[in-house]
Design a protein around this motif. Structure first.
Motif: not given
Length: 240
Positions: A24-28, A93-101, A157-159, A164-166
């Motif tokens: 639960y906490r991971t997906y949030k 190179g950061k590929n924000y859109e692809g990483r977000s998807r 997936s990247e971590n 983000d976790h807290k």
């Protein structure tokens, strides 16, 4: 004459309840990561589009009046064009859109896994009252498979970042019934030793600053809209 009571299986298992809480906490947390990456993509697209547009309009204006931005105006805007090109390559190179998807797809899979794990744990608790050992063992096997699937999804997936976790968006959900009934604290909330408390106190400032740093990295590039706006404003007054 009394009948022998049936042997009882353990109803609730710490790792099974912990799987529900952790997933639960991971997906949030990964929701927060997906949103952060998407916002960064929008911010940088806005900055690069405005910088490219202002540079192009400034170049046209310099053709009509080479002294519009001073003696070194042409050189400045040539350098600005190179910087915009370099920034666009870095952002690509950061590929924000692809990483977000990808992060969005990953969080949805973990969300479904968390919901299924929670449903199975509740079903197991209900069946325990009927002492249905066969059904409980089947549920245990399903939960073991979900645990393996959860580990695979973490690797796929990247971590997410600690901030983000807290985030407050990941809190607010009560602990599982196992912890509420038994009083046992989950591994992530075990009491720390005095040395660990000192170490945590020393790094407390860094932990508090981390969300602010992430917000600055996300929204800081909007500051670059100021030079583009100033250029367009000068051209506007020059033209009219």
């Amino acid at each position: 004459m009394t009948t022998p009571s049936s042997p009882e299986l353990p109803v609730e298992s710490s790792w099974q309840d912990d799987l529900v809480d952790r997933s639960y906490r991971t997906y949030k947390a990964r929701i927060n990561t997906a949103v952060r990456l998407r916002v960064r993509n929008h911010v940088w697209n806005t900055v690069l589009i405005s910088a490219t547009t202002s540079s192009a309009i400034a170049g046209i204006a310099l053709v009509a009046d080479s002294k519009l931005f001073g003696e070194q105006g042409s050189t400045i805007f040539a350098a600005m064009s190179v910087l915009v090109l370099a920034a666009s390559l870095v952002v690509t190179g950061k590929n924000y859109e692809g990483r977000s998807r990808d992060m969005f797809d990953n969080y949805r899979k973990i969300q479904r896994l968390s919901a299924k794990a929670e449903m199975l744990v509740k079903q197991k608790n209900r069946l325990s009252k009927l002492v249905n050992h066969r059904s409980i063992l089947e549920i245990n096997r399903e939960l073991e498979k979900l645990f393996d699937d959860y580990q695979d999804l973490l690797d796929a997936s990247e971590n997410h970042t600690p901030s983000d976790h807290k985030s407050k968006k990941t809190s607010g959900r009560p602990r599982s019934k196992f912890y509420l009934k038994s009083g046992v604290k989950p591994a992530v909330q075990q009491e720390t030793t005095a040395d660990q408390q000192c170490s945590e106190g020393a790094s407390d400032f860094g932990k508090r600053m981390e969300p602010r740093v992430q917000d600055f990295i996300t929204y800081g590039p909007l500051i670059l809209l100021a030079p583009s706006s100033a250029v367009l404003l000068k051209i506007f007054f020059w033209a009219f």
